[in-house]
Design a protein around this motif. Structure first.
Motif, PDB file in Angstrom:
ATOM      1  N   ASP A  22      -9.144  -2.162   6.330  1.00  0.00           N
ATOM      2  CA  ASP A  22      -8.334  -0.970   6.124  1.00  0.00           C
ATOM      3  C   ASP A  22      -7.499  -1.107   4.853  1.00  0.00           C
ATOM      4  N   THR A  23      -7.641  -0.161   3.934  1.00  0.00           N
ATOM      5  CA  THR A  23      -6.838  -0.133   2.710  1.00  0.00           C
ATOM      6  C   THR A  23      -6.122   1.202   2.548  1.00  0.00           C
ATOM      7  N   THR A  24      -6.040   1.955   3.626  1.00  0.00           N
ATOM      8  CA  THR A  24      -5.397   3.266   3.544  1.00  0.00           C
ATOM      9  C   THR A  24      -3.875   3.125   3.610  1.00  0.00           C
ATOM     10  N   PHE A  25      -3.205   4.012   2.922  1.00  0.00           N
ATOM     11  CA  PHE A  25      -1.750   4.065   2.996  1.00  0.00           C
ATOM     12  C   PHE A  25      -1.308   5.514   2.897  1.00  0.00           C
ATOM     13  N   THR A  26      -0.141   5.784   3.454  1.00  0.00           N
ATOM     14  CA  THR A  26       0.434   7.122   3.423  1.00  0.00           C
ATOM     15  C   THR A  26       1.887   7.007   2.993  1.00  0.00           C
ATOM     16  N   ILE A  27       2.250   7.728   1.954  1.00  0.00           N
ATOM     17  CA  ILE A  27       3.656   7.787   1.547  1.00  0.00           C
ATOM     18  C   ILE A  27       4.347   8.753   2.511  1.00  0.00           C
TER      19      ILE A  27
END
Length: 141
Positions: A22-27
């Motif tokens: 997993d390399t997803t991110f959410t600001i």
């Protein structure tokens, strides 16, 4: 040659599938005012600490909608602080994330006012709150 091909096919088809990291991110939120006076970062790994952190920001009630419920079994919260600045026009955010065998490497991006550009004359403390993958170790570059 014909006898080797079925054997090769068997070896290739029996290899374990690659685990997708997993390399997803959410600001979740960022602002020029309200961060720490010192540059750095903080990782939040549980809901109780997250709630305490949100309450410490002293935000208006209307801004609480920006904050998500977090599944801390799968994700962590990362807070990036750019530190105290002499003017407006500064920002900190995440550029990218690499998941290297459960070591989360976060590449941050810091910007400031461009030379010759007008900026407000006020002390700011830019920060960013992001949802990132869970990992054994978190490195911020």
């Amino acid at each position: 040659m014909i006898k080797i091909l079925p054997f090769l096919f068997l070896i290739i088809s029996c290899s374990p599938p690659k685990k997708i990291m997993d390399t997803t991110f959410t600001i979740i939120y960022n602002n020029q005012i309200g961060g720490s006076e010192k540059a750095g970062h903080m990782v939040i790994q549980d809901n109780e600490s997250y709630i305490q952190f949100i309450e410490s920001l002293k935000l208006e009630e209307t801004q609480f909608a920006n904050f998500l419920k977090v599944d801390f079994k799968k994700k962590n919260i990362l807070v990036l602080n750019q530190g105290q600045k002499n003017s407006g026009g500064y920002e900190i955010t995440i550029e990218s994330i690499v998941n290297d065998n459960n070591t989360i490497i976060v590449k941050k991006k810091e910007t400031g006012p461009k030379k010759g550009e007008m900026a407000t004359s006020v002390i700011t403390t830019p920060y960013c709150i992001a949802l990132i993958p869970k990992g054994n170790k978190i490195i911020v570059e």
